[in-house]
Scaffold this motif. Structure first.
Motif, PDB file in Angstrom:
ATOM      1  N   ALA A   1       0.833  -1.209   0.000  1.00 50.91           N
ATOM      2  CA  ALA A   1       0.000   0.000   0.000  1.00 50.91           C
ATOM      3  C   ALA A   1       0.865   1.255   0.000  1.00 50.91           C
ATOM      4  N   GLY A   2       1.898   1.255   0.854  1.00 51.98           N
ATOM      5  CA  GLY A   2       2.775   2.419   0.909  1.00 51.98           C
ATOM      6  C   GLY A   2       3.506   2.656  -0.403  1.00 51.98           C
ATOM      7  N   LYS A   3       3.997   1.599  -1.011  1.00 52.67           N
ATOM      8  CA  LYS A   3       4.733   1.735  -2.271  1.00 52.67           C
ATOM      9  C   LYS A   3       3.825   2.180  -3.407  1.00 52.67           C
ATOM     10  N   ARG A   4       2.589   1.690  -3.407  1.00 49.81           N
ATOM     11  CA  ARG A   4       1.666   2.102  -4.463  1.00 49.81           C
ATOM     12  C   ARG A   4       1.280   3.574  -4.349  1.00 49.81           C
ATOM     13  N   LEU A   5       1.428   4.129  -3.158  1.00 46.54           N
ATOM     14  CA  LEU A   5       1.144   5.553  -2.966  1.00 46.54           C
ATOM     15  C   LEU A   5       2.402   6.406  -3.062  1.00 46.54           C
ATOM     16  N   GLY A   6       3.542   5.770  -3.328  1.00 46.79           N
ATOM     17  CA  GLY A   6       4.766   6.518  -3.554  1.00 46.79           C
ATOM     18  C   GLY A   6       5.628   6.773  -2.336  1.00 46.79           C
ATOM     19  N   ALA A   7       5.337   6.121  -1.204  1.00 45.25           N
ATOM     20  CA  ALA A   7       6.110   6.351   0.018  1.00 45.25           C
ATOM     21  C   ALA A   7       7.435   5.593  -0.014  1.00 45.25           C
ATOM     22  N   ASP A   8       8.380   6.073   0.787  1.00 40.90           N
ATOM     23  CA  ASP A   8       9.588   5.306   1.073  1.00 40.90           C
ATOM     24  C   ASP A   8       9.253   4.374   2.233  1.00 40.90           C
ATOM     25  N   VAL A   9       9.341   3.065   2.006  1.00 38.01           N
ATOM     26  CA  VAL A   9       8.886   2.082   2.983  1.00 38.01           C
ATOM     27  C   VAL A   9      10.071   1.360   3.601  1.00 38.01           C
ATOM     28  N   ILE A  10      10.079   1.312   4.935  1.00 37.67           N
ATOM     29  CA  ILE A  10      11.126   0.615   5.679  1.00 37.67           C
ATOM     30  C   ILE A  10      10.467  -0.440   6.562  1.00 37.67           C
ATOM     31  N   ASN A  11      10.923  -1.688   6.447  1.00 35.11           N
ATOM     32  CA  ASN A  11      10.453  -2.758   7.321  1.00 35.11           C
ATOM     33  C   ASN A  11      11.507  -3.010   8.393  1.00 35.11           C
ATOM     34  N   MET A  12      11.133  -2.782   9.644  1.00 38.09           N
ATOM     35  CA  MET A  12      12.063  -2.994  10.749  1.00 38.09           C
ATOM     36  C   MET A  12      11.844  -4.381  11.336  1.00 38.09           C
ATOM     37  N   SER A  13      12.872  -5.204  11.282  1.00 37.32           N
ATOM     38  CA  SER A  13      12.800  -6.559  11.829  1.00 37.32           C
ATOM     39  C   SER A  13      13.194  -6.518  13.300  1.00 37.32           C
ATOM     40  N   VAL A  14      12.235  -6.711  14.165  1.00 30.33           N
ATOM     41  CA  VAL A  14      12.489  -6.611  15.603  1.00 30.33           C
ATOM     42  C   VAL A  14      13.437  -7.710  16.078  1.00 30.33           C
ATOM     43  N   SER A  15      13.361  -8.883  15.436  1.00 26.52           N
ATOM     44  CA  SER A  15      14.202  -9.998  15.864  1.00 26.52           C
ATOM     45  C   SER A  15      15.683  -9.700  15.714  1.00 26.52           C
ATOM     46  N   THR A  16      16.025  -8.754  14.838  1.00 26.44           N
ATOM     47  CA  THR A  16      17.439  -8.409  14.651  1.00 26.44           C
ATOM     48  C   THR A  16      17.727  -6.974  15.077  1.00 26.44           C
ATOM     49  N   SER A  17      16.788  -6.338  15.745  1.00 21.88           N
ATOM     50  CA  SER A  17      16.969  -4.939  16.118  1.00 21.88           C
ATOM     51  C   SER A  17      17.441  -4.808  17.558  1.00 21.88           C
ATOM     52  N   SER A  18      17.636  -3.555  17.966  1.00 23.57           N
ATOM     53  CA  SER A  18      18.072  -3.280  19.333  1.00 23.57           C
ATOM     54  C   SER A  18      17.007  -3.639  20.358  1.00 23.57           C
ATOM     55  N   VAL A  19      15.738  -3.697  19.923  1.00 23.06           N
ATOM     56  CA  VAL A  19      14.675  -4.081  20.851  1.00 23.06           C
ATOM     57  C   VAL A  19      14.933  -5.468  21.406  1.00 23.06           C
ATOM     58  N   ASN A  20      15.434  -6.342  20.537  1.00 19.32           N
ATOM     59  CA  ASN A  20      15.723  -7.708  20.964  1.00 19.32           C
ATOM     60  C   ASN A  20      16.919  -7.764  21.903  1.00 19.32           C
TER      61      ASN A  20
END
Length: 316
Positions: A66-85
């Motif tokens: 949906a974001g890409k079809r509207l022209g947004a820059d889309v970032i998927n944050m993977s929590v399993s590999t992020s600082s949250v983990n």
């Protein structure tokens, strides 16, 4: 349009004109997507971050599309590999997101209320993509759009929501939305999987599938959420299907033109028979996935419009 909220955190509290505004906008995107003319510039220069603390396939992918079809820059944050983990708190994450200057933040979290907390701390429009057993607002919107496309209305319909209602945020959001727009909602399941306060939600409760499905316009099945269950709520999957699984014989109790829905993922042979799930005439499960993209385009569009009218929020 009649949607002037800075975030979409829940269906509860939305007024019918706001819901209809989102559904009408989503309908226009559904038609646009089917025409093949999907690329728009509404979100050009905007950043959308998908922050998922729980696994998801349909929801995250449809928000990304949906974001890409509207022209947004889309970032998927993977929590399993992020600082949250690594022990980072939710508020630390909010501070990090603010530093990234994102415009739209889609959040799925195992704890009820997490998206609401982030909405208070980030300078972005926050969309709840499912929090604990609380709500999943965009799923209810896409379900409503699918029903409206097939039935022409929501008012006056009888919608049977069947299965593990106790642990289902999808069921909760659907109850609020359908009741708000004039549908009669029935909850069907064993007593152990129906919320104790269900009678206060303005719904009918049935513990017998045949009685509950009698005369239903819409049959919405839910999966058993084993990951959220305490032991002993159901004797076995085989016994559960025997009493609460949807098969052709049980579906015959509903209206002849009743449609079959499921938010996914499906447990075939547990809550629904494959022959019923794949019925080419009555099953609208695949269309629900399609409408998910259109609804999420509408939500992103509506929130971006509202954000453009508001002053910047406070930093963490």
């Amino acid at each position: 349009m009649d949607f002037a909220r800075p975030h979409l955190l829940a269906i509860e509290g939305l007024h019918p004109p706001e819901i209809h505004a989102l559904l009408d906008l989503a309908e226009s995107y559904a038609l646009l997507n089917r025409s093949g003319k999907t690329q728009r510039d509404i979100l050009r220069g905007r950043t959308l971050i998908n922050l998922f603390f729980e696994d998801s396939t349909r929801t995250r992918t449809s928000f990304e599309l949906a974001g890409k079809r509207l022209g947004a820059d889309v970032i998927n944050m993977s929590v399993s590999t992020s600082s949250v983990n690594k022990g980072e708190t939710l508020l630390d994450t909010a501070s990090t997101l603010n530093a990234m200057h994102c415009d739209l933040l889609v959040v799925r979290h195992s704890q009820s209320g997490a998206p609401n907390l982030l909405a208070q701390k980030v300078d972005a429009a926050v969309i709840n993509a499912g929090d604990g057993t609380h709500e999943h607002p965009t799923q209810a919107l896409l379900d409503a759009l699918t029903i409206r496309r097939h039935k022409g209305r929501l008012e006056g319909l009888t919608v049977a929501i069947c299965g593990d209602v106790l642990h289902s945020r999808v069921a909760r959001s659907n109850i609020y939305l359908l009741a708000s727009l004039g549908s009669q909602v029935r909850l069907i399941g064993p007593p152990t999987l129906i919320p104790g306060a269900a009678d206060r939600l303005g719904v009918e409760v049935f513990h017998d599938m045949d009685r509950g499905l009698d005369g239903a316009d819409v049959v919405m099945m839910l999966r058993l959420q084993r990951e959220r269950m305490k032991s002993g709520l159901v004797p076995s999957e085989r016994e559960y299907f025997r009493f609460f699984g949807l098969n052709e014989a049980r579906l015959a109790k509903a209206k002849p033109d009743a449609i079959i829905m499921h938010p996914g993922p499906m447990n075939r042979g547990v809550e629904i028979e494959s022959r019923v799930a794949d019925d080419p005439v009555r099953s609208v499960i695949k269309e629900q996935v399609e409408m998910g993209v259109a609804v999420r385009m509408a939500v992103l569009d509506a929130l971006a419009r509202q954000r453009s009218r508001l002053p910047s929020s406070r930093p963490v």
